[in-house]
Design an enzyme around this catalytic site. Structure first.
Site, short mmCIF file in Angstrom:
data_model
loop_
_atom_site.label_atom_id
_atom_site.label_comp_id
_atom_site.label_asym_id
_atom_site.label_seq_id
_atom_site.Cartn_x
_atom_site.Cartn_y
_atom_site.Cartn_z
N GLU A 84 -12.91 -2.07 11.71
CA GLU A 84 -13.45 -1.54 10.38
C GLU A 84 -14.11 -1.98 9.50
OE1 GLU A 84 -9.10 -1.84 8.78
OE2 GLU A 84 -10.22 -0.92 6.67
N ASP A 139 -8.79 -8.86 3.06
CA ASP A 139 -8.81 -7.89 4.09
C ASP A 139 -9.54 -7.99 5.80
OD1 ASP A 139 -7.85 -5.56 5.69
OD2 ASP A 139 -8.00 -3.94 4.03
N GLU A 148 1.34 -1.57 0.27
CA GLU A 148 0.06 0.04 0.21
C GLU A 148 0.94 1.24 0.08
OE1 GLU A 148 -2.99 -0.79 3.42
OE2 GLU A 148 -4.43 -1.69 1.53
O1 GCW Z 1 -7.79 -2.64 5.91
C1 GCW Z 1 -6.51 -2.10 5.40
C2 GCW Z 1 -6.96 -0.48 6.00
C3 GCW Z 1 -5.75 -0.27 6.66
C4 GCW Z 1 -4.75 -0.78 7.00
C5 GCW Z 1 -4.26 -2.00 5.89
C6 GCW Z 1 -2.61 -2.81 6.21
C7 GCW Z 1 -2.88 -0.26 8.30
O2 GCW Z 1 -8.32 -0.49 5.72
O3 GCW Z 1 -5.78 1.39 7.21
O4 GCW Z 1 -3.77 0.37 7.35
O5 GCW Z 1 -5.32 -2.72 6.29
O6 GCW Z 1 -3.27 -4.38 7.73
O7 GCW Z 1 -1.87 -2.64 6.53
#
Ligand code: GCW
Length: 609
Positions: free
Chosen positions: A331, A303, A224
């Site tokens: 989340e 995720d 990311e």
């Molecule tokens: O789920 C995603 C989240 C990000 C997070 C990332 C991760 C910390 O939207 O906010 O970043 O995963 O796990 O690295």
């Protein structure tokens, strides 16, 4: 846990603040017990708690409290099944918390470590009460500001470590792999460059001179938009091993996250399938990592969605240490507004097969000797925003201690410890929490579809929010069908599992229906086991989800006379917001599919045009 019942909280607090024997309780160290283990016996005129070390005494003391509250026999023995029981904070130096829903950070403010010793000590005790023995205090997305924890802020990290230590909790730090460049303007962070290695050696020596029991580094690299070894033409193993070799003499470890995928995907390209990424990257490197590297793997291959299969990497790696990463903060699961007890979901994660004989639970404490949870706390008065979300932190700790506990057993400890012994209160809160995950799933994205959330915020419906984006999270719905074919005839994701699982997920009749749309692309007319079409099943679940929330509200209202006002109002306010959210999800998604198909609800309920 901090409870709403002040007198209970205060006595609890006093009781636990001292490691001296309290009246009627005799505490002794018994080196024959496991280091973190304990034994409790009720003798004639006192209770004896033996611990394998001070840590064992701490855990024994909390166990006694738990058993008294839950009405269990006092005589017992205990020891953790999993060695490393870790909480990761996604707290930023400015005090914000990435994906935090319970206020601001209790550690940071205005770019520095700025905290109340009492609050951090309360938190340390809270974590000790559920058996946590390690904490990473900063976000894995480490900004240039956050990188300074290694340098300018290190003396303050030491002070925090000093607060946690008496509670048997060690500190680790999330680091930015590019730190040599960010902090000291070095020309490169290439892990094979000798100057880079020297730079890290200096940092590590300094850390251990101040924090001798420092646990290690947590690294989100090549993920990311964050740099990592691949950007320097190296491998993940090159990057992790460079740090691991430096930490090894001090007993430190490297947690290397496996959450790596192409986040700049072209949605037109259906040859890439995001859930395949981690396995494709890490399996070829199995066996190449130093023994003090721990690969940190999210439970699902996507995720933290409401329902995913387990990541195939968890079972497939053979020669590399690994950690299971769970997300306690909600989340994608209601953001501590909507009710969502994660215990039931995690019980399924542990029960998910690895091959034709074993389930994940069988690997825990053996091949997987580390579990990590992303924190759900902030500086809110009740720690978690929604008081009922405390149950998730509690469940995480208890499962990290003993993965064979059931979600229900855990609630039967947590509810009386938090709300007292009234049977009606216990039974009703138990009912709504045990149903909460499935309810959320019903009105959002059932059958393993996932996503369809509002972009960035990840709360509320947006069926095409991520559809034409770069993030690789598509459902590809059209007028006839929905889902991705991930079978061995499709993207071949199912081939990453043991052959017995490949066969199960490939076969539409054997694939668990709750995961059907994760693995298959199906026509809306597909007939489910209950005889309904997929589309009708989808409509039904969305209507049911809203009805469930209405019922939760009635159940909660019936408890008003028995609950402290603050707790009652706190949850009721959120349940009302949840109802709004559920209605929005129901109507947006039902309309979305109705517009594609033109097929109305068989029961004639309202679907908007
Ligand atoms: O789920 C995603 C989240 C990000 C997070 C990332 C991760 C910390 O939207 O906010 O970043 O995963 O796990 O690295």
């Amino acid at each position: 846990m901090r409870t709403l019942n002040d007198s209970m909280y205060n006595s609890y607090k006093c009781w636990l603040q001292t490691s001296l024997p309290e009246e009627g309780i005799l505490k002794t160290i018994n080196p024959l017990l496991p280091k973190e283990g304990y034994r409790i016996r009720q003798l004639n005129n006192h209770i004896s708690i033996e611990g394998g070390s001070n840590a064992g005494l701490i855990y024994g003391t909390f166990a006694l409290h738990r058993r008294l509250a839950a009405g269990h026999d006092i005589d017992c023995e205990g020891a953790p099944r999993i060695a490393r029981r870790v909480i990761n904070h996604w707290d930023n130096p400015d005090g914000s918390i990435e994906r935090g829903y319970a206020g601001k950070s209790i550690f940071f403010k205005n770019g520095e470590l700025n905290y109340s010793i009492e609050q951090v000590n309360d938190y340390a005790r809270l974590l000790a009460s559920i058996g946590i023995n390690e904490i990473t205090i900063n976000n894995v997305n480490v900004s240039a500001e956050g990188a300074k924890l290694l340098t300018d802020m290190l003396p303050d990290v030491k002070k925090i470590a000093d607060i946690f230590r008496p509670w048997n909790i060690r500190i680790s730090l999330a680091i930015n792999f590019e730190s040599p460049v960010l902090l000291d303007g070095m020309p490169t962070a290439d892990p094979l460059d000798p100057n880079v290695r020297l730079w890290w050696e200096k940092r590590v020596e300094e850390i251990y001179s101040m924090i001798p029991d420092f646990s290690g580094f947590l690294v989100k690299a090549d993920s990311e938009f964050i740099g990592g070894p691949v950007a320097h033409g190296r491998t993940e193993a090159d990057g992790a091993n460079m740090l691991a070799r430096i930490l090894a003499p001090f007993g430190g470890v490297v947690y290397w996250r496996c959450f790596i995928y192409d986040c700049l995907q072209d949605w037109r390209d259906s040859t890439i399938d995001r859930p395949k990424a981690a396995y494709e990257i890490f399996m070829p490197q199995d066996g190449l990592f130093e023994p003090n590297v721990i690969l940190q793997i999210k439970n699902g291959p996507c995720d933290f969605q409401v329902r995913e299969p387990n990541s195939p990497l968890l079972g497939a790696l053979k020669k590399t240490n690994r950690a299971l990463e769970l997300q306690i903060t909600q989340e994608y699961t209601g953001q501590q507004i909507d009710l969502y007890y994660l215990g039931t979901q995690w019980e399924e994660v542990f029960s998910f097969p690895v091959d034709d004989k074993l389930v994940l639970r069988d690997l825990m404490g053996k091949k997987i000797n580390c579990i990590v949870g992303i924190s759900n706390i902030g500086n809110d008065e009740n720690w978690t925003g929604n008081i009922l979300a405390q149950a998730n932190l509690y469940a995480f700790g208890r499962l990290a201690w003993d993965p064979s506990l059931t979600a229900g057993e855990i609630l039967k400890e947590w509810i009386p410890m938090t709300f007292g012994g009234n049977t009606e209160v216990i039974e009703k809160i138990y009912e709504i929490l045990m149903r909460s995950r499935e309810t959320y799933e019903k009105y959002t994205t059932p059958m393993g579809l996932g996503w369809m959330v509002n972009v960035h915020s990840h709360y509320g419906p947006s069926p095409e929010g991520y559809e034409y984006s770069k993030w690789g999270t598509y459902h590809r719905a059209n007028y006839k069908a929905i889902g991705i074919d991930r079978t061995s005839k499709g993207t071949k994701f199912t081939l990453q599992y043991h052959p017995s699982l490949t066969a199960m997920f490939d076969d539409i009749n054997k694939c668990p229906e709750k995961l059907l749309l994760f693995f298959h692309r199906l026509n809306y007319s597909h007939v489910m086991k209950n005889g309904k079409t997929l589309l009708q099943h989808y409509y039904d679940l969305h209507f049911e989800g809203v009805e469930d929330v209405e019922e939760f509200i009635e159940i909660w209202k019936s408890l008003e006379p028995h609950l402290p006002k603050k707790a009652y109002d706190n949850v009721l306010e959120r349940l009302k917001l949840q109802l709004k959210n559920a209605i929005e999800w129901r109507d947006v998604l039902n309309t979305y599919f109705y517009r594609f198909t033109g097929i109305p609800d068989a029961k004639g309920r309202k679907i908007y045009e």
